[in-house]
Design an enzyme around this catalytic site. Structure first.
Site, PDB file in Angstrom:
ATOM      1  N   HIS A 378       9.627  19.029  54.837  1.00 40.58           N
ATOM      2  CA  HIS A 378      10.002  18.562  53.511  1.00 40.58           C
ATOM      3  C   HIS A 378      11.262  17.722  53.495  1.00 40.58           C
ATOM      4  O   HIS A 378      11.696  17.303  52.409  1.00 40.58           O
ATOM      5  CB  HIS A 378      10.203  19.750  52.570  1.00 40.58           C
ATOM      6  CG  HIS A 378       8.931  20.391  52.119  1.00 40.58           C
ATOM      7  ND1 HIS A 378       8.165  19.895  51.093  1.00 40.58           N
ATOM      8  CD2 HIS A 378       8.280  21.499  52.567  1.00 40.58           C
ATOM      9  CE1 HIS A 378       7.111  20.663  50.913  1.00 40.58           C
ATOM     10  NE2 HIS A 378       7.151  21.636  51.802  1.00 40.58           N
ATOM     11  N   LYS A 569      16.624  17.321  38.097  1.00 40.03           N
ATOM     12  CA  LYS A 569      16.359  17.737  39.475  1.00 40.03           C
ATOM     13  C   LYS A 569      17.603  18.425  40.013  1.00 40.03           C
ATOM     14  O   LYS A 569      18.666  18.404  39.388  1.00 40.03           O
ATOM     15  CB  LYS A 569      15.972  16.554  40.360  1.00 40.03           C
ATOM     16  CG  LYS A 569      16.930  15.378  40.301  1.00 40.03           C
ATOM     17  CD  LYS A 569      16.418  14.203  41.124  1.00 40.03           C
ATOM     18  CE  LYS A 569      15.305  13.480  40.420  1.00 40.03           C
ATOM     19  NZ  LYS A 569      14.044  13.493  41.135  1.00 40.03           N
ATOM     20  N   ARG A 570      17.454  19.037  41.180  1.00 42.23           N
ATOM     21  CA  ARG A 570      18.598  19.662  41.840  1.00 42.23           C
ATOM     22  C   ARG A 570      19.722  18.634  41.992  1.00 42.23           C
ATOM     23  O   ARG A 570      19.473  17.462  42.287  1.00 42.23           O
ATOM     24  CB  ARG A 570      18.151  20.184  43.212  1.00 42.23           C
ATOM     25  CG  ARG A 570      19.206  20.875  44.029  1.00 42.23           C
ATOM     26  CD  ARG A 570      18.539  21.635  45.170  1.00 42.23           C
ATOM     27  NE  ARG A 570      17.586  20.802  45.883  1.00 42.23           N
ATOM     28  CZ  ARG A 570      17.879  20.103  46.995  1.00 42.23           C
ATOM     29  NH1 ARG A 570      19.105  20.133  47.481  1.00 42.23           N
ATOM     30  NH2 ARG A 570      16.949  19.412  47.609  1.00 42.23           N
ATOM     31  N   LYS A 575      20.390  12.512  45.773  1.00 43.45           N
ATOM     32  CA  LYS A 575      19.573  12.244  44.583  1.00 43.45           C
ATOM     33  C   LYS A 575      20.306  11.328  43.602  1.00 43.45           C
ATOM     34  O   LYS A 575      19.715  10.825  42.654  1.00 43.45           O
ATOM     35  CB  LYS A 575      19.170  13.560  43.919  1.00 43.45           C
ATOM     36  CG  LYS A 575      18.233  14.400  44.797  1.00 43.45           C
ATOM     37  CD  LYS A 575      17.869  15.719  44.142  1.00 43.45           C
ATOM     38  CE  LYS A 575      17.012  16.593  45.043  1.00 43.45           C
ATOM     39  NZ  LYS A 575      15.634  16.096  45.220  1.00 43.45           N
ATOM     40  N   THR A 677       8.191  15.567  43.263  1.00 41.27           N
ATOM     41  CA  THR A 677       7.059  15.858  42.389  1.00 41.27           C
ATOM     42  C   THR A 677       7.436  15.652  40.929  1.00 41.27           C
ATOM     43  O   THR A 677       6.565  15.458  40.090  1.00 41.27           O
ATOM     44  CB  THR A 677       6.544  17.294  42.588  1.00 41.27           C
ATOM     45  OG1 THR A 677       7.632  18.216  42.437  1.00 41.27           O
ATOM     46  CG2 THR A 677       5.913  17.460  43.956  1.00 41.27           C
ATOM     47  N   LYS A 681       5.188  14.237  37.656  1.00 39.60           N
ATOM     48  CA  LYS A 681       5.058  14.922  36.363  1.00 39.60           C
ATOM     49  C   LYS A 681       5.468  13.989  35.227  1.00 39.60           C
ATOM     50  O   LYS A 681       4.795  13.917  34.185  1.00 39.60           O
ATOM     51  CB  LYS A 681       5.919  16.179  36.355  1.00 39.60           C
ATOM     52  CG  LYS A 681       5.506  17.223  37.366  1.00 39.60           C
ATOM     53  CD  LYS A 681       6.614  18.235  37.618  1.00 39.60           C
ATOM     54  CE  LYS A 681       6.295  19.087  38.838  1.00 39.60           C
ATOM     55  NZ  LYS A 681       7.442  19.897  39.280  1.00 39.60           N
TER      56      LYS A 681
END
Length: 832
Positions: A378, A569-570, A575, A677, A681
Site C-alpha cells: 500500500h 483524509k489522514r 498528502k 479511495t 468516493k
C-alpha cells in the site's frame, strides 16, 4: 503428519447445520413484532421507557436474526461444496456503522422504516445512535471493509481476521485549534452485531526458549517453550453481501490473560500488582497503533501483530485440518491475503506450524507457504514498509527468528547463484537489513513468501517495480501485478447518497443497483438540461444537510450555494494539506485586496486525524484552524470564503461530506499516494477532482476525461528529478510573489498573534527541505484553482462535468477489484 478427516459438521464450530424454526418474515408486521420482542426480552424495556439507544439495539438484533439465517446457509454451503476460502488478514477494518449496511443489503430499509413509524420511532434518528467501529485509521481499513463486503456480494467464501480493539483509533477533539486525543469508547454500550465465541480460544506464546528434541536416530524437532502465554478469544461479526445472497465472517481477536489475577499477590495486599499480568496481556487489544516512539510502545505493536496473525493461522489451519485432514492440501483450499506488511509474521507462523507441529519437510513447507500467501503493498514510503529489530524478535519469538535466519540463508543462496559477485544486490534483497542495526524487513519477507504481490493502482504498481522492489522483481520476476483499489457502491452511493441513487434508478433503470458499469448510460444525460437541474438539486440538498452538520458541530454557518472545496483524509505532509492551506491564505489575501470584486463563494472543508506523535501534521491542523479563525471572523470577506475543520473524522462523517462535495482535493506529491479511495468516493458522488497525476488519479483521469478533472503539478518522474537536484525551496518562493507573501504572513504571526514562531518548523521546511514539493507545485496549484473558479461560474458546464464524473466511475467498484483478485491471485470462482 496426516490427521484423519472428521465429518464436515465437526468443523461448523458454533454455527448449527440448519437454521432453527420457520424463516423470519420481512413484512412490516413481522418486523414490528420482532423488534418489540427484542425490546422487551433482550433489552428489558417497554415502549414507554425505551430510549433511542434501546430502540437501536432492538432493531439491530431483529435485523441480525435475519442475517444469521443467511449466514448459516452460506457457511453450510461452503462446507458442503468444499469451496476454497479466502482469509483476509488486516490490522485495520474500518467498517463504520453497520445498521444501514445490513438493512440496505437485505432490502429491508423501507420495511423497517415503516414498522418503526407504526411504533412512533424514526429510523434515521436511530442511525445516529450507533457508534462507529473504531477499528481503523483511514484508507487501509476502509478498503478492507469494502473488500469484505464485495467478497460477500460476489459469493466468495471468506473470513476477515483482525483485532477487536477495545478503544481503537483515538477520538479527535480540537482545543484552541490543537488536536487532542481521547480514547474512543465505541464498545461502552456493547455491540449488538458481534457474537462472542468463548469456546474459540488459542494460546499465543511469547519469549522463552527453543529446545531440540530427537524424534528418531536422525531426525530432530525444534520445540518452542514460551515464557508467557496469552489467550486470543474470537468475536464474530457478520458481513452481508448485496441482496443477502451470501454472508461472510469478520473474526476479531481479543486478548485475555491465562489467569485473571495472581491470587497470592492479592492476598498479600498487593491489590494492584495482582492484576499486572492481566493488564499486560489485555493491552494487546486495547488500542489501535500505540505510539512506537518508546521501546515499550514498539514492543506492544509487534506483540499486536504476532498475536492476531498467530491466532488467525491457528484458527484457519484447525478449520482446514478438521475438514480435509492433510496440511499438505492447504494451498488448494486456502488463500491468505496480507493487507500491507502488518500481518507478515503470519508467514513465519505458518512455517513454524508445518515444521514443528506437522513434521513437513522444509522445502515442501516453503512451497505450500508461497502458494498460499499473497501480499498487497500500500505504500512506497520507506517508513511505512515495516522493519523490526532482530533483538526484539529474538526475545519475543525465538523460534520464528531461527526460521527467518534460515529463510534468508536459502533466499540469499538462490540470489547469489543467479548473480554471483553482486554483493549490492544481495544486500538489497536480504530479508535482514544490516545497515542501521540489524532489522527484519517485513516487506521483503512478504515478497519472498508470496506468489503474487500487488500494487493498488497502475502508477503505484509500476513504481513498485522501479523503486522499492526493483531488485526483488529482478530476482523473482512475474510476481508483481496490479489490482487498482475500488469502493463499495452500496455504502458510498446507495447509503450515503439516497437522493442521487433514486435519480439514477429513475434515469437509467434499476440495473444500476447491481451493475456499476451501468453508470456509463448516464453520459448522454450530461447534456440534458432537465436532468442536470434534477442532478444539481440533489447536490444542493446534500450541501444543505452538510451545512447543518457544520453548524451543529463547530458553530459556523456556511452558504450551501458556495463551492464546497473538500480535503478529507489522514493528515500527512505528503498528502499536502499544507499546500491547500497556503492557497487558502493566498485567496484570502486576494479577497481582502479587492473586496468589491465578484468573487466565487467558496467553503474550504478539512477533516482528518494526525498520528499522535507526528508533530508536523499536528502543526498543519493548528494552522488550518488558525487560518479558519482569522478568515471566518473577517467582515471584509463575509461569505466569500469560509474555512472549516471538522473534528473526529470517521466513516459516518465522511458519509455526510462526500455527497455534498463539489471539489475533491487529491493533491498528494506525485509518486507518493499508492492509490487513494477517497478520490473514488467523491468522484462517484459528482465532485470534480483537483489533483496531481498520482495514485488512482491517473485512472480517474482516463475514465472521466481531461475536461472533467483539474490536473496540475509535477509528475512522479519529475519529482524524483527535482529531489536529485536538491529540495531547497528558496528559489521557488523567490520566484513566486504570491507564495512569498503567504509564507511571510505565516512567519510574521498574522495567524498566530503573540506567537509568530509557532509555525517555524513548517515554513523552515518549505524554505530549506521541501521534500514534498509544496513550493514547487504552488503556482500551478494556485492557477488551477482559478480555473476551478472560472468553471464554477458556468453552472451548466460544471453540472455536465459533475454528471460525467459519476458516469465514469463504474470501473472503480470494489466488486471489480475483488473479481480480479479472485481470478488472478486467489484462484476462486465468483458466484454472483
Amino acid at each position: 503428519m496426516n490427521v484423519k478427516a472428521e465429518p464436515v459438521h465437526a468443523a461448523l464450530e458454533t454455527i448449527p447445520a440448519e437454521s432453527p424454526g420457520a424463516p423470519r418474515g420481512d413484512d412490516n408486521s413481522s418486523l414490528r413484532a420482532d423488534i418489540l420482542e427484542k425490546l422487551t426480552y433482550y433489552v428489558g424495556k417497554s415502549t414507554v421507557t425505551a430510549s433511542d439507544r434501546d430502540w437501536f439495539v432492538a432493531v439491530a438484533l431483529a435485523v441480525r436474526d435475519r442475517v444469521v439465517d443467511r449466514w448459516i446457509a452460506s457457511t453450510k454451503a461452503t462446507y458442503e461444496n468444499g469451496a476454497k476460502r479466502v482469509y483476509y488478514l488486516s490490522l485495520e477494518f474500518l467498517i463504520g456503522r453497520l445498521l444501514f449496511d445490513a438493512l440496505n443489503n437485505l432490502q429491508l430499509t423501507d420495511p423497517v422504516r415503516a414498522a418503526l413509524e407504526e411504533l412512533g420511532v424514526d429510523l434515521d434518528r436511530l442511525r445516529t445512535v450507533e457508534p462507529d467501529a473504531a477499528l481503523g485509521n483511514g484508507g487501509l481499513g476502509r478498503l478492507a471493509a469494502c473488500y469484505m463486503e464485495s467478497m460477500a456480494t460476489l459469493g466468495i467464501p471468506a473470513y476477515g481476521y483482525g483485532i477487536r480493539y477495545e478503544h481503537g483509533l483515538f477520538r479527535q477533539a480540537l482545543k484552541n485549534g490543537w488536536q487532542q486525543e481521547y480514547p474512543e469508547d465505541w464498545l461502552s454500550f456493547g455491540n449488538p452485531w458481534e457474537f462472542e465465541r468463548p469456546e474459540v480460544v488459542y494460546a499465543i506464546g511469547f519469549g522463552g526458549t527453543v529446545e531440540a528434541e530427537a524424534t528418531s536416530d536422525v531426525m530432530v524437532r525444534s520445540v518452542w517453550k514460551p515464557a508467557e502465554v496469552i489467550e486470543a478469544v474470537a468475536y464474530d461479526t457478520t458481513i452481508v453481501g448485496w441482496r443477502g445472497r451470501h454472508v461472510n465472517t469478520l473474526r476479531l481477536w481479543s486478548a485475555r490473560a491465562s489467569h485473571p489475577l495472581r491470587l497470592d499477590a492479592f492476598n498479600l495486599g498487593d491489590h494492584v500488582g495482582a492484576f499486572a499480568d492481566r493488564m499486560r496481556a489485555e493491552s494487546i487489544s486495547k488500542i489501535l497503533y500505540p505510539s512506537d516512539e518508546t521501546p515499550a510502545g514498539q514492543e506492544l505493536r509487534f506483540r499486536q501483530e504476532y498475536f492476531f496473525a498467530a491466532a488467525s493461522l491457528q484458527d484457519l489451519v484447525r478449520r482446514h485440518m478438521k475438514v480435509y485432514g492433510d496440511i499438505r492440501t492447504l494451498h488448494e483450499k486456502v488463500a491468505i491475503q496480507l493487507n500491507d506488511t502488518h500481518p507478515t509474521i503470519a508467514i513465519v507462523e505458518l512455517m513454524r506450524l508445518m515444521l514443528d507441529t506437522y513434521d513437513i519437510a522444509w522445502e515442501e513447507a516453503w512451497e505450500i507457504t508461497q502458494k498460499t500467501f499473497s501480499y498487497t503493498n500500500h505504500t512506497l514510503l520507506p517508513e511505512a514498509l515495516e522493519s523490526w529489530p532482530v533483538p526484539l524478535i529474538e526475545r519475543l519469538l525465538p523460534r520464528h527468528m531461527q526460521i527467518i535466519y534460515l529463510l534468508n540463508a536459502f533466499h540469499l543462496d538462490a540470489a547469489r547463484s543467479k548473480n554471483p559477485g553482486n554483493d549490492a544486490l544481495l544486500s538489497s534483497v536480504s530479508l535482514i537489513d544490516e545497515s542501521q542495526g540489524r532489522r527484519v524487513r517485513m516487506g521483503q519477507l512478504a515478497f519472498a513468501a508470496s506468489h503474487r504481490i500487488n500494487g493498488v493502482s497502475a502508477l503505484h504498481t509500476d513504481l513498485m517495480r522501479q523503486t522499492v522492489f526493483r531488485d526483488l522483481n529482478t530476482l523473482l520476476p512475474g510476481r508483481i501485478v496490479n489490482k487498482t483499489n475500488g469502493i463499495t457502491f452500496r455504502r458510498w452511493l446507495h447509503q450515503a447518497n439516497p437522493g442521487l441513487t433514486k435519480l439514477l434508478v429513475e434515469a437509467i433503470g434499476p440495473k444500476i443497483l447491481d451493475d456499476s458499469m451501468e453508470l456509463e448510460k448516464l453520459k448522454p444525460l450530461a447534456d440534458d438540461a432537465a436532468f442536470r437541474e434534477k442532478f444539481l438539486a440533489v447536490k444542493r440538498a446534500n450541501k444543505v444537510a452538510l451545512a447543518k452538520v457544520i453548524q451543529e458541530q463547530i458553530g459556523i454557518r456556511v452558504d450551501p450555494s458556495s463551492l464546497f472545496d473538500v480535503q478529507i483524509k489522514r493528515i500527512h505532509e505528503y498528502k499536502r494539506q499544507l499546500l491547500n492551506i497556503l492557497e487558502t491564505i493566498a485567496l484570502y489575501d486576494a479577497i481582502r485586496a479587492q473586496p468589491t470584486r465578484d468573487w466565487n463563494h467558496r467553503v474550504k472543508i478539512f477533516a482528518g486525524k494526525a498520528a499522535p506523535s507526528y508533530h508536523q501534521a499536528k502543526l498543519i491542523i493548528k494552522l488550518a484552524n488558525d487560518v479558519a479563525r482569522i478568515v471566518n471572523s473577517d467582515p471584509t470577506v463575509r461569505d466569500k470564503l469560509k474555512v472549516v475543520f471538522l473534528p473526529n473524522y470517521n466513516v459516518s462523517l465522511a458519509e455526510a461530506i462526500v455527497p455534498a462535495a463539489d471539489l475533491s482535493e487529491q493533491i498528494s506529491t506525485a509518486g507518493m499516494e499508492a492509490s487513494g479511495t477517497g478520490n473514488m468516493k467523491l468522484a462517484l458522488n459528482g465532485a470534480l477532482t483537483i489533483g496531481t497525476l498520482d495514485g488512482a488519479n491517473v485512472e480517474i483521469l482516463e475514465n472521466v476525461g481531461d475536461d472533467n478533472i483539474f490536473i496540475f503539478g509535477l509528475k512522479a518522474d519529475e519529482v524524483e528529478a527535482r529531489r536529485r537536484e536538491g529540495i531547497d525551496g528558496t528559489a521557488n518562493i523567490s520566484n513566486s510573489p504570491i507564495l512569498a507573501e503567504v509564507i511571510e504572513a505565516v512567519e510574521s504571526g498574522v495567524f498566530s498573534p503573540g506567537e509568530p514562531g509557532r509555525f517555524g518548523s513548517l515554513t523552515n521546511a518549505l524554505r530549506h527541505h521541501d521534500y514534498f514539493m509544496v513550493t514547487a507545485d504552488f503556482d500551478a496549484y494556485y492557477a488551477t484553482q482559478r480555473r476551478v473558479g472560472d468553471k464554477w461560474r458556468d453552472t451548466a458546464a460544471w453540472g455536465r462535468s459533475s454528471i460525467l464524473n459519476v458516469a465514469g466511475m463504474g470501473w472503480f467498484s470494489s466488486d471489480r477489484s475483488i473479481a480480479e483478485y479472485a481470478e488472478d491471485i486467489w484462484d476462486v470462482p465468483v458466484r454472483y
